[in-house]
Design a protein around this motif. Structure first.
Motif, PDB file in Angstrom:
ATOM      1  N   LEU A  12       0.747  -1.164  -0.260  1.00 19.34           N
ATOM      2  CA  LEU A  12      -0.176  -0.063  -0.238  1.00 19.34           C
ATOM      3  C   LEU A  12       0.624   1.154   0.090  1.00 19.34           C
ATOM      4  N   ARG A  13       0.704   1.650  -0.620  1.00 24.34           N
ATOM      5  CA  ARG A  13       1.610   3.725  -1.180  1.00 24.34           C
ATOM      6  C   ARG A  13       1.216   4.324  -0.475  1.00 24.34           C
ATOM      7  N   ASN A  14       1.860   5.408  -0.330  1.00 28.92           N
ATOM      8  CA  ASN A  14       0.872   7.130   0.557  1.00 28.92           C
ATOM      9  C   ASN A  14       2.628   7.592   0.557  1.00 28.92           C
ATOM     10  N   PRO A  15       2.140   8.942  -0.265  1.00 27.54           N
ATOM     11  CA  PRO A  15       3.059  10.115  -0.119  1.00 27.54           C
ATOM     12  C   PRO A  15       4.710  10.425   1.119  1.00 27.54           C
ATOM     13  N   LEU A  16       3.605   9.321   2.759  1.00 26.41           N
ATOM     14  CA  LEU A  16       4.453   9.822   3.626  1.00 26.41           C
ATOM     15  C   LEU A  16       5.940   8.963   3.359  1.00 26.41           C
ATOM     16  N   GLN A  17       5.900   7.766   2.513  1.00 26.08           N
ATOM     17  CA  GLN A  17       7.318   7.159   2.546  1.00 26.08           C
ATOM     18  C   GLN A  17       8.290   7.594   2.151  1.00 26.08           C
TER      19      GLN A  17
ATOM     20  N   THR B 105      -6.527  -2.571  -1.768  1.00 27.04           N
ATOM     21  CA  THR B 105      -4.985  -2.840  -2.756  1.00 27.04           C
ATOM     22  C   THR B 105      -5.159  -0.656  -3.021  1.00 27.04           C
ATOM     23  N   ASP B 106      -3.959  -0.990  -3.003  1.00 30.78           N
ATOM     24  CA  ASP B 106      -3.814   0.336  -3.687  1.00 30.78           C
ATOM     25  C   ASP B 106      -4.990   1.771  -3.957  1.00 30.78           C
ATOM     26  N   ASP B 107      -4.966   0.924  -4.620  1.00 28.06           N
ATOM     27  CA  ASP B 107      -6.817   1.645  -5.233  1.00 28.06           C
ATOM     28  C   ASP B 107      -7.477   1.786  -4.648  1.00 28.06           C
TER      29      ASP B 107
END
Length: 196
Positions: free
Chosen positions: A2-7, A141-143
């Protein structure tokens, strides 16, 4: 994953911020481990707490000399095993142990600190996503992750910790102590569970 701008933001942090961020995330997993121990009498949750406290001490006490190899050895017998008879809480308890183990590895190998920080962040979010999937039958999901309130709350909690750490120009011991104290007093895990 799971993606997030935090990464992406975490890439710009200093080592002490990475360690403190991970310690804060593990702090939020402590109630999961404590509840598992309370239900199964598997181990004394205080032993887990003591290892995490040693990590916090390494960040807040200048003269602290912590043997992180030894802390890893102490953690080993505290890690539950998931078998066919495992209760649900076994899995969040394992996640907490894996996150703490990763944190200790980061303290032993600073070259890997960013990748380990991202793993711990992801571990905490995935625990939440897995609970959501178990309860709803829907795959996170990421979406579609933004449609799950609990997943959004987990990212928000991580952002809140990140912002406090990023606001400091240098390692601020009092700030770190207050982050730890606030999380401990809240007593609510990343899964919304409260230790008894």
């Amino acid at each position: 994953m799971l993606r997030n701008p935090l990464q992406l933001r975490l890439e710009k942090c200093e080592n002490w911020q990475h360690i403190s961020f991970m310690a804060a995330l593990v702090e939020r997993m402590v109630p999961n481990y404590a509840l598992f121990c309370a239900q199964t009498e598997f181990a004394d949750p205080q032993a887990f707490r003591n290892i995490l406290d040693a990590v916090w001490e390494s960040q807040t006490v200048k003269t602290a000399k912590i043997d992180f190899e030894r802390q890893l050895e102490k953690l080993e017998p505290l890690i539950p095993v998931a078998d066919d008879d495992a209760i649900y809480l076994t899995y969040p308890a394992i996640d907490a142990c894996v996150a703490l183990s990763q944190l200790l590895h980061a303290l032993l190998d600073r070259d890997e600190i960013l990748s380990i920080t991202l793993k711990v962040s992801q571990q905490s979010v995935l625990s939440v996503a897995q609970l959501e999937e178990a309860q709803t039958g829907e795959t996170v999901t990421d979406d579609n992750q933004k449609s799950f309130e609990t997943v959004c709350e987990e990212w928000d909690a991580q952002w809140a910790i990140f912002r406090v750490l990023k606001s400091a120009e240098s390692r601020d011991v009092e700030m770190l102590k207050s982050i730890r104290q606030e999380l401990r007093e809240a007593g609510v895990s990343n899964l919304g569970l409260r230790a008894e």
